[in-house]
Motif scaffolding. Structure first.
Motif, PDB file in Angstrom:
ATOM      1  N   LEU A 130      18.537  -4.892  44.396  1.00  7.75           N
ATOM      2  CA  LEU A 130      17.403  -5.710  43.958  1.00  7.75           C
ATOM      3  C   LEU A 130      16.133  -4.896  43.780  1.00  7.75           C
ATOM      4  CD1 LEU A 130      18.094  -8.817  46.187  1.00  7.75           C
ATOM      5  CD2 LEU A 130      18.599  -8.535  43.760  1.00  7.75           C
ATOM      6  N   SER A 131      16.005  -3.789  44.505  1.00  7.82           N
ATOM      7  CA  SER A 131      14.797  -2.962  44.380  1.00  7.82           C
ATOM      8  C   SER A 131      15.066  -1.608  43.731  1.00  7.82           C
ATOM      9  CB  SER A 131      14.184  -2.754  45.765  1.00  7.82           C
ATOM     10  OG  SER A 131      15.102  -2.076  46.596  1.00  7.82           O
ATOM     11  N   ALA A 191      24.992  -1.742  34.442  1.00  6.71           N
ATOM     12  CA  ALA A 191      26.379  -1.336  34.189  1.00  6.71           C
ATOM     13  C   ALA A 191      26.960  -1.984  32.943  1.00  6.71           C
ATOM     14  CB  ALA A 191      27.242  -1.688  35.396  1.00  6.71           C
ATOM     15  N   LYS A 192      27.783  -1.204  32.258  1.00  5.03           N
ATOM     16  CA  LYS A 192      28.494  -1.717  31.090  1.00  5.03           C
ATOM     17  C   LYS A 192      29.692  -2.558  31.514  1.00  5.03           C
ATOM     18  CE  LYS A 192      27.279   2.371  28.471  1.00  5.03           C
ATOM     19  NZ  LYS A 192      27.775   3.616  27.893  1.00  5.03           N
ATOM     20  N   LYS A 193      30.321  -2.157  32.601  1.00  2.00           N
ATOM     21  CA  LYS A 193      31.488  -2.872  33.119  1.00  2.00           C
ATOM     22  C   LYS A 193      31.345  -2.981  34.630  1.00  2.00           C
ATOM     23  CE  LYS A 193      36.402  -3.151  32.676  1.00  2.00           C
ATOM     24  NZ  LYS A 193      37.516  -2.747  31.849  1.00  2.00           N
ATOM     25  N   ILE A 194      31.653  -4.151  35.178  1.00  2.00           N
ATOM     26  CA  ILE A 194      31.534  -4.384  36.617  1.00  2.00           C
ATOM     27  C   ILE A 194      32.882  -4.871  37.142  1.00  2.00           C
ATOM     28  CG2 ILE A 194      30.351  -5.666  38.429  1.00  2.00           C
ATOM     29  CD1 ILE A 194      28.060  -6.092  36.472  1.00  2.00           C
ATOM     30  N   ILE A 195      33.325  -4.277  38.230  1.00  2.00           N
ATOM     31  CA  ILE A 195      34.518  -4.721  38.945  1.00  2.00           C
ATOM     32  C   ILE A 195      34.041  -5.201  40.314  1.00  2.00           C
ATOM     33  CG2 ILE A 195      36.754  -4.076  39.897  1.00  2.00           C
ATOM     34  CD1 ILE A 195      36.741  -3.860  36.894  1.00  2.00           C
ATOM     35  N   VAL A 196      34.409  -6.448  40.668  1.00  2.04           N
ATOM     36  CA  VAL A 196      33.972  -7.046  41.926  1.00  2.04           C
ATOM     37  C   VAL A 196      35.198  -7.386  42.760  1.00  2.04           C
ATOM     38  CG1 VAL A 196      32.755  -8.981  42.993  1.00  2.04           C
ATOM     39  CG2 VAL A 196      31.907  -8.015  40.859  1.00  2.04           C
ATOM     40  N   PHE A 197      35.205  -6.942  44.016  1.00  2.00           N
ATOM     41  CA  PHE A 197      36.208  -7.329  45.003  1.00  2.00           C
ATOM     42  C   PHE A 197      35.559  -8.424  45.829  1.00  2.00           C
ATOM     43  CE2 PHE A 197      36.673  -2.833  44.067  1.00  2.00           C
ATOM     44  CZ  PHE A 197      37.976  -2.788  43.612  1.00  2.00           C
ATOM     45  N   ALA A 198      36.083  -9.655  45.753  1.00 11.74           N
ATOM     46  CA  ALA A 198      35.390 -10.789  46.342  1.00 11.74           C
ATOM     47  C   ALA A 198      36.314 -11.662  47.166  1.00 11.74           C
ATOM     48  CB  ALA A 198      34.739 -11.633  45.250  1.00 11.74           C
ATOM     49  N   ASN A 217      21.425 -12.640  42.295  1.00 13.16           N
ATOM     50  CA  ASN A 217      20.400 -11.764  41.723  1.00 13.16           C
ATOM     51  C   ASN A 217      20.901 -10.337  41.555  1.00 13.16           C
ATOM     52  OD1 ASN A 217      18.657 -13.920  41.636  1.00 13.16           O
ATOM     53  ND2 ASN A 217      17.604 -13.389  43.529  1.00 13.16           N
ATOM     54  N   ALA A 218      21.627  -9.827  42.535  1.00 12.85           N
ATOM     55  CA  ALA A 218      22.145  -8.462  42.450  1.00 12.85           C
ATOM     56  C   ALA A 218      23.181  -8.335  41.335  1.00 12.85           C
ATOM     57  CB  ALA A 218      22.738  -8.042  43.789  1.00 12.85           C
ATOM     58  N   LEU A 219      24.092  -9.307  41.228  1.00 14.42           N
ATOM     59  CA  LEU A 219      25.119  -9.238  40.182  1.00 14.42           C
ATOM     60  C   LEU A 219      24.516  -9.386  38.792  1.00 14.42           C
ATOM     61  CD1 LEU A 219      28.073 -11.223  41.777  1.00 14.42           C
ATOM     62  CD2 LEU A 219      27.891  -8.766  41.423  1.00 14.42           C
ATOM     63  N   VAL A 220      23.522 -10.249  38.649  1.00 12.95           N
ATOM     64  CA  VAL A 220      22.872 -10.407  37.348  1.00 12.95           C
ATOM     65  C   VAL A 220      22.133  -9.129  36.972  1.00 12.95           C
ATOM     66  CG1 VAL A 220      21.002 -11.632  36.175  1.00 12.95           C
ATOM     67  CG2 VAL A 220      22.736 -12.907  37.408  1.00 12.95           C
ATOM     68  N   ARG A 221      21.477  -8.505  37.950  1.00 12.40           N
ATOM     69  CA  ARG A 221      20.764  -7.244  37.691  1.00 12.40           C
ATOM     70  C   ARG A 221      21.740  -6.144  37.295  1.00 12.40           C
ATOM     71  NH1 ARG A 221      15.746  -4.974  38.545  1.00 12.40           N
ATOM     72  NH2 ARG A 221      15.741  -2.893  39.442  1.00 12.40           N
ATOM     73  N   LEU A 222      22.876  -6.069  37.990  1.00 15.10           N
ATOM     74  CA  LEU A 222      23.903  -5.084  37.630  1.00 15.10           C
ATOM     75  C   LEU A 222      24.456  -5.370  36.235  1.00 15.10           C
ATOM     76  CD1 LEU A 222      25.992  -4.703  40.896  1.00 15.10           C
ATOM     77  CD2 LEU A 222      24.800  -2.885  39.697  1.00 15.10           C
ATOM     78  N   TRP A 241      37.518  -9.295  40.205  1.00 13.46           N
ATOM     79  CA  TRP A 241      36.842  -9.886  39.054  1.00 13.46           C
ATOM     80  C   TRP A 241      36.251  -8.780  38.203  1.00 13.46           C
ATOM     81  CZ3 TRP A 241      36.515 -15.220  38.361  1.00 13.46           C
ATOM     82  CH2 TRP A 241      37.003 -15.993  39.424  1.00 13.46           C
ATOM     83  N   GLN A 242      36.053  -9.052  36.912  1.00 13.94           N
ATOM     84  CA  GLN A 242      35.419  -8.069  36.042  1.00 13.94           C
ATOM     85  C   GLN A 242      34.421  -8.744  35.118  1.00 13.94           C
ATOM     86  OE1 GLN A 242      37.423  -6.011  32.977  1.00 13.94           O
ATOM     87  NE2 GLN A 242      38.192  -7.837  31.973  1.00 13.94           N
ATOM     88  N   PHE A 243      33.434  -7.974  34.714  1.00 16.09           N
ATOM     89  CA  PHE A 243      32.539  -8.375  33.634  1.00 16.09           C
ATOM     90  C   PHE A 243      32.439  -7.187  32.698  1.00 16.09           C
ATOM     91  CE2 PHE A 243      28.603  -8.665  31.338  1.00 16.09           C
ATOM     92  CZ  PHE A 243      28.587  -9.980  30.935  1.00 16.09           C
TER      93      PHE A 243
END
Length: 154
Positions: free
Chosen positions: A47-48, A88-95, A78-83, A124-126
């Motif tokens: 976030l910062s 990042a062009k591609k995000i992989i999330v372990f949730a 907020n952190a995921l939206v900022r990422l 998950w991916q974006f």
């Protein structure tokens, strides 16, 4: 969840798609055998974090129990939206599975659901390139055709 046995395999599959030269990890310690330039931070630091570059990949660990509690939901969003939008062009999330609705609402696609009893994990991916498919009607063939302006009346 400290050691991800499947992360090197995942990185190899991603590298076959496109070379990962720079990446950022959130709550996952980068390993020396991962190729490219890696930066580590935790979820609150995102976030910062000042914008200095756009990374090819972001790996995010949201499996910890404190990420599931209600007061952390806003900081996760907020952190995921900022990422997603900035870093990042591609995000992989372990949730954790309890975050499924939240991740779907942010535009993430589920890649894998692994449900061992002691440690449930979803991947998950974006990817901005596959986020929204352009519909067929959204091209100049169907609208703003100057050659048809004198031929047709609405």
């Amino acid at each position: 969840m400290a050691d991800f046995d499947f992360i090197p395999l995942l990185l190899q599959l991603l590298a076959e798609e496109k070379k990962v030269t720079s990446a950022i990890t959130i709550d996952i310690t980068p390993q020396s055998h991962w190729d490219g330039q890696w930066q580590y931070c935790n979820l609150t630091e995102v976030l910062s974090l000042p914008f200095t570059q756009r990374y090819d990949l972001a790996l995010v660990n949201l499996v910890k129990a404190d990420h599931i509690q209600g007061q952390n939901q806003i900081s996760i969003n907020n952190a995921l939206v900022r990422l997603r939008d900035l870093f990042a062009k591609k995000i992989i999330v372990f949730a954790h599975p309890q975050l499924e609705k939240q991740l779907r609402a942010l535009g993430f696609n589920q890649l894998l659901q692994n449900m061992p009893e002691n440690n449930p994990v979803q991947i998950w991916q974006f990817n901005i390139l596959t986020y929204k498919h352009v519909p067929d009607w959204f091209n100049s063939k169907f609208w703003a055709n100057p050659e048809n302006w004198d031929k047709f009346r609405w």
